[in-house]
Structures are given as structure tokens and as C-alpha cells.
Design a protein around this motif. Structure first.
Motif, short mmCIF file in Angstrom:
data_model
loop_
_atom_site.label_atom_id
_atom_site.label_comp_id
_atom_site.label_asym_id
_atom_site.label_seq_id
_atom_site.Cartn_x
_atom_site.Cartn_y
_atom_site.Cartn_z
N ALA A 46 0.85 -1.20 0.00
CA ALA A 46 0.00 0.00 0.00
C ALA A 46 0.87 1.24 0.00
N VAL A 47 0.35 2.30 -0.60
CA VAL A 47 1.02 3.61 -0.60
C VAL A 47 0.03 4.66 -0.12
N MET A 48 0.56 5.83 0.23
CA MET A 48 -0.27 6.88 0.80
C MET A 48 -0.19 8.17 -0.01
N GLY A 80 5.24 4.24 1.09
CA GLY A 80 4.50 3.00 1.19
C GLY A 80 5.42 1.80 1.05
N THR A 93 -0.99 -0.70 6.69
CA THR A 93 0.31 -0.77 6.01
C THR A 93 0.73 0.62 5.51
N ALA A 94 -0.20 1.31 4.84
CA ALA A 94 0.11 2.64 4.31
C ALA A 94 0.45 3.62 5.43
N GLU A 97 3.98 2.58 6.94
CA GLU A 97 5.09 2.87 6.03
C GLU A 97 5.31 4.38 5.87
N THR A 98 4.24 5.15 5.88
CA THR A 98 4.38 6.61 5.77
C THR A 98 5.14 7.17 6.97
N SER A 114 -9.70 5.05 -0.70
CA SER A 114 -8.57 4.56 -1.48
C SER A 114 -8.93 4.54 -2.97
N VAL A 127 -0.83 -3.20 -5.31
CA VAL A 127 -0.69 -2.03 -4.44
C VAL A 127 -2.02 -1.31 -4.28
N PRO A 129 -3.57 2.21 -3.23
CA PRO A 129 -3.28 3.61 -2.92
C PRO A 129 -4.33 4.16 -1.94
N VAL A 130 -3.89 4.55 -0.77
CA VAL A 130 -4.75 5.08 0.28
C VAL A 130 -4.68 6.61 0.25
#
Length: 209
Positions: A46-48, A80, A93-94, A97-98, A114, A127, A129-130
Motif C-alpha cells: 500500500a502507498v499513501m 508505502g 500498512t500505508a 510505512e508513511t 482509497s 498495491v 493507494p490510500v
């Protein structure tokens, strides 16, 4: 910021542009075609996209990774990474990781939704995206092992037509690609990050145009 936040919170609950938007920024091989095959199923990550106000504009952080031998070495990305066993969800997770990568602590109630999951075939990841809304500019603290530089992208700059460009890239020392990219702060934002941002741009256009 309140207008955009309210719009996104409602819009992200509806059907999203998804793969149609992703394909617009997919890099295409020049010459020989190749297909990556993996024995194991894709890993989850996941990414933010952490939106925040600053001097009357709205930004979100991007980061440039240090150069290394891996597939994503030196590239620009959203904060992320990979889902860990200790994470209860990809949103967690996002958030984790951020904080680890750029030092920004985000709470669950700042997350508004998201975007569509993206299958990143180059690294065998799916992945999520949040999207989150922060009410002030955060203090950034980079993890020197994971992050070479943190820089900001302005939301309205992202949707400007001149931001979208294309160039030829060579990756893995021999693979030539025709790569669409976003020109953000004189950085080339391409690949999976550009595909995620392509969907975000399509949604932003609904609000701004």
C-alpha cells in the motif's frame, strides 16, 4: 481544502476510473516484447497520498528512493511498501510505512478512502493507494536508508496538461521503454506511481474542471 476533502470522501465511495486511467501512463517496451512470469502470487502493498494545505495550496509528499540494484532503485514513489504480518489491513500498512519512511503520523480518522488497486508486474505486487487528509503541513523526517529526498507535489499542478510528458528510458541496463511521466518539481515520475496518479488526476479533474 475542505471542499476538496468533502468531494474526495464522497467520490472515492463510487466507481473509479481504475484500469482505464492506469493504462494511460503505462510504459511500453520499444522493440522486443517481454512478459514477466512469477511462480508465486503477487505480494500485497500500500502507498499513501497524504493531502495537506500550505499557503493556500494543496500538496502531497513524494519521495525519491536511493539508487540501488533493485527494480525501483532511484525512482520517485509515494510513501508505502509491503504489507507485514503485523498489519491488520492495507490501510494500516500505508499508515505504518508513511511514518517509517517520511516521519508523518496519520490516524485512521484522517483516511478518507482509497483508489483502485494496481497490479505492478515489474515487482509482482498488488498495491492499494490510500488517500488521507491532513489539516496542516506535516514535519517530514526521512529514513536515510529508504529515502534520498522528500519533495511535494501540488494538486492543481498535477492536472495541468504540461505536467504530462513522455520520454524514452532504459531500465535493467538493456530494456528500452517509451514512458509517459509527470514532470513534478523537475522530477520524472513514471511507472507504477504515475499510473496511480493518473487515476487520481482523472478524479481531480471532476472537481476542478
Amino acid at each position: 481544502m475542505n471542499d476538496l476533502g468533502s468531494f474526495l470522501q464522497e467520490r472515492l465511495q463510487k466507481p473509479l476510473p481504475g484500469d482505464v486511467a492506469h493504462q494511460q501512463m503505462m510504459a511500453q517496451p520499444i522493440g522486443q516484447r517481454f512478459k514477466m512470469q512469477y511462480e508465486k502470487p503477487p505480494k500485497k502493498g500500500a502507498v499513501m497520498i497524504a493531502l495537506y494545505p500550505d499557503e493556500g495550496k494543496i500538496y502531497f509528499p513524494l519521495m525519491q528512493r536511493p539508487p540501488y540494484q533493485g527494480i525501483h532503485g532511484g525512482q520517485v514513489s509515494l510513501p508505502g511498501g509491503k504489507m507485514e504480518d503485523s498489519d491488520d489491513s492495507l490501510i494500516e500498512t500505508a499508515i505504518r510505512e508513511t511514518f517509517e519512511e517520511i516521519g508523518v503520523k496519520i490516524s485512521d480518522n484522517q483516511v478518507i478512502g482509497s483508489l483502485s488497486d494496481l497490479n505492478v508486474t515489474a515487482s509482482n505486487f498488488i498495491v492499494k493507494p490510500v488517500v488521507s487528509i491532513l489539516h496542516r503541513k506535516p514535519d517530514f523526517i526521512k529514513d536515510p536508508r529508504e529515502v534520498e529526498q522528500i519533495f511535494k507535489a501540488e494538486v492543481q499542478h498535477l492536472i495541468h496538461p504540461q505536467t504530462l510528458q513522455e520520454k524514452e528510458l532504459t531500465v535493467a541496463q538493456e530494456v528500452r521503454l517509451k514512458a509517459p511521466f509527470f514532470d513534478i518539481e523537475e522530477k520524472v515520475v513514471w511507472g507504477a506511481t504515475a499510473m496511480i496518479l493518473s487515476e487520481f488526476v482523472e478524479i481531480l479533474k471532476e472537481h476542478y474542471t
